[in-house]
Design a protein around this motif. Structure first.
Motif, PDB file in Angstrom:
ATOM      1  N   LYS A 196       1.128  -1.397   0.052  1.00 36.38           N
ATOM      2  CA  LYS A 196       0.177   0.231  -0.164  1.00 36.38           C
ATOM      3  C   LYS A 196       1.006   1.145   0.064  1.00 36.38           C
ATOM      4  O   LYS A 196       0.084   2.093  -0.284  1.00 36.38           O
ATOM      5  CB  LYS A 196      -1.086   0.737   1.451  1.00 36.38           C
ATOM      6  N   ASN A 197       1.680   1.114   0.615  1.00 34.54           N
ATOM      7  CA  ASN A 197       2.901   2.570   1.019  1.00 34.54           C
ATOM      8  C   ASN A 197       4.191   1.815   0.002  1.00 34.54           C
ATOM      9  O   ASN A 197       4.179   1.456   0.249  1.00 34.54           O
ATOM     10  CB  ASN A 197       2.901   2.731   2.438  1.00 34.54           C
ATOM     11  N   LYS A 198       4.639   2.970  -0.681  1.00 33.69           N
ATOM     12  CA  LYS A 198       5.862   2.683  -1.340  1.00 33.69           C
ATOM     13  C   LYS A 198       7.238   2.562  -0.919  1.00 33.69           C
ATOM     14  O   LYS A 198       8.016   1.609  -1.151  1.00 33.69           O
ATOM     15  CB  LYS A 198       6.109   3.163  -2.704  1.00 33.69           C
ATOM     16  N   ASP A 199       6.934   3.471   0.447  1.00 36.86           N
ATOM     17  CA  ASP A 199       8.365   3.572   1.264  1.00 36.86           C
ATOM     18  C   ASP A 199       8.288   2.272   2.213  1.00 36.86           C
ATOM     19  O   ASP A 199       7.471   2.756   2.834  1.00 36.86           O
ATOM     20  CB  ASP A 199       7.900   5.002   1.300  1.00 36.86           C
ATOM     21  N   VAL A 200       8.862   1.665   1.672  1.00 45.85           N
ATOM     22  CA  VAL A 200       9.117   0.297   2.612  1.00 45.85           C
ATOM     23  C   VAL A 200      10.314   0.432   3.647  1.00 45.85           C
ATOM     24  O   VAL A 200      11.437   0.780   3.432  1.00 45.85           O
ATOM     25  CB  VAL A 200       9.378  -1.284   1.988  1.00 45.85           C
ATOM     26  N   THR A 201      10.181   0.840   5.463  1.00 52.32           N
ATOM     27  CA  THR A 201      10.915   1.217   5.959  1.00 52.32           C
ATOM     28  C   THR A 201      11.761   0.407   6.832  1.00 52.32           C
ATOM     29  O   THR A 201      12.935   0.175   7.693  1.00 52.32           O
ATOM     30  CB  THR A 201      10.950   2.464   6.046  1.00 52.32           C
ATOM     31  N   ASP A 202      10.618  -0.548   7.463  1.00 55.68           N
ATOM     32  CA  ASP A 202      11.459  -1.419   8.535  1.00 55.68           C
ATOM     33  C   ASP A 202      11.526  -2.819   8.014  1.00 55.68           C
ATOM     34  O   ASP A 202      11.026  -3.930   6.922  1.00 55.68           O
ATOM     35  CB  ASP A 202       9.288  -1.772   8.845  1.00 55.68           C
ATOM     36  N   ILE A 203      13.024  -2.824   8.548  1.00 60.87           N
ATOM     37  CA  ILE A 203      13.077  -4.123   8.093  1.00 60.87           C
ATOM     38  C   ILE A 203      13.402  -4.715   8.928  1.00 60.87           C
ATOM     39  O   ILE A 203      14.472  -4.373  10.326  1.00 60.87           O
ATOM     40  CB  ILE A 203      14.247  -3.655   6.695  1.00 60.87           C
ATOM     41  N   GLU A 204      14.470  -6.085   9.101  1.00 62.21           N
ATOM     42  CA  GLU A 204      14.846  -6.480  10.085  1.00 62.21           C
ATOM     43  C   GLU A 204      15.824  -7.406   9.348  1.00 62.21           C
ATOM     44  O   GLU A 204      16.087  -8.329   8.624  1.00 62.21           O
ATOM     45  CB  GLU A 204      14.013  -7.880  10.438  1.00 62.21           C
ATOM     46  N   MET A 205      17.115  -7.108  10.084  1.00 65.42           N
ATOM     47  CA  MET A 205      18.665  -8.185   9.694  1.00 65.42           C
ATOM     48  C   MET A 205      18.902  -8.217  10.530  1.00 65.42           C
ATOM     49  O   MET A 205      19.454  -8.590  12.430  1.00 65.42           O
ATOM     50  CB  MET A 205      19.370  -7.132   9.259  1.00 65.42           C
ATOM     51  N   ARG A 206      19.167 -10.041  10.648  1.00 68.15           N
ATOM     52  CA  ARG A 206      20.185 -11.409  11.464  1.00 68.15           C
ATOM     53  C   ARG A 206      21.046 -11.359  11.082  1.00 68.15           C
ATOM     54  O   ARG A 206      21.430 -11.663   9.272  1.00 68.15           O
ATOM     55  CB  ARG A 206      18.793 -12.211  11.495  1.00 68.15           C
ATOM     56  N   GLU A 207      21.915 -11.762  11.666  1.00 67.79           N
ATOM     57  CA  GLU A 207      23.483 -12.203  11.137  1.00 67.79           C
ATOM     58  C   GLU A 207      23.323 -14.156  10.863  1.00 67.79           C
ATOM     59  O   GLU A 207      22.370 -15.058  12.108  1.00 67.79           O
ATOM     60  CB  GLU A 207      24.542 -12.114  12.080  1.00 67.79           C
ATOM     61  N   ILE A 208      23.437 -14.575  10.024  1.00 67.49           N
ATOM     62  CA  ILE A 208      23.793 -16.087  10.260  1.00 67.49           C
ATOM     63  C   ILE A 208      25.136 -17.075  10.512  1.00 67.49           C
ATOM     64  O   ILE A 208      25.950 -16.490   9.872  1.00 67.49           O
ATOM     65  CB  ILE A 208      23.043 -16.149   8.766  1.00 67.49           C
ATOM     66  N   PRO A 209      25.218 -17.287  11.335  1.00 65.13           N
ATOM     67  CA  PRO A 209      26.073 -17.850  12.185  1.00 65.13           C
ATOM     68  C   PRO A 209      26.927 -19.010  10.819  1.00 65.13           C
ATOM     69  O   PRO A 209      26.292 -19.565  10.828  1.00 65.13           O
ATOM     70  CB  PRO A 209      26.606 -17.915  13.209  1.00 65.13           C
TER      71      PRO A 209
END
Length: 82
Positions: free
Chosen positions: A69-82
């Protein structure tokens, strides 16, 4: 005794082959019935029945929808893969 075992194996293999062919036949008949029902429903609704028409309809339906709905996607989640 060896001939007797080979005869039993041959008969069991033949029964298994007949059973497999019967299952394949049931699968083919059920598929034909399903395709027939889809064809009848498409004719009743006035739509063409075929792969080309299906993919054309899917392509146009997915391009018209807005995934976000909103073109501005700002919420992301980042994880490190060991």
């Amino acid at each position: 005794m060896n001939i007797f075992n080979q005869i039993i194996r041959g008969v069991l293999f033949f029964i298994l082959a007949i059973f497999g062919m019967a299952m394949a036949f049931v699968f083919m008949i059920s598929t034909a019935i399903a395709v027939g029902i889809l064809y009848i429903v498409a004719r009743i609704k006035g739509r063409p029945f075929g792969v080309k028409a299906y993919w054309t309809e899917r392509r146009h339906a997915s391009s018209n929808k807005n995934v976000f709905k909103n073109k501005d996607v700002t919420d992301i989640e980042m994880r490190e893969i060991p």
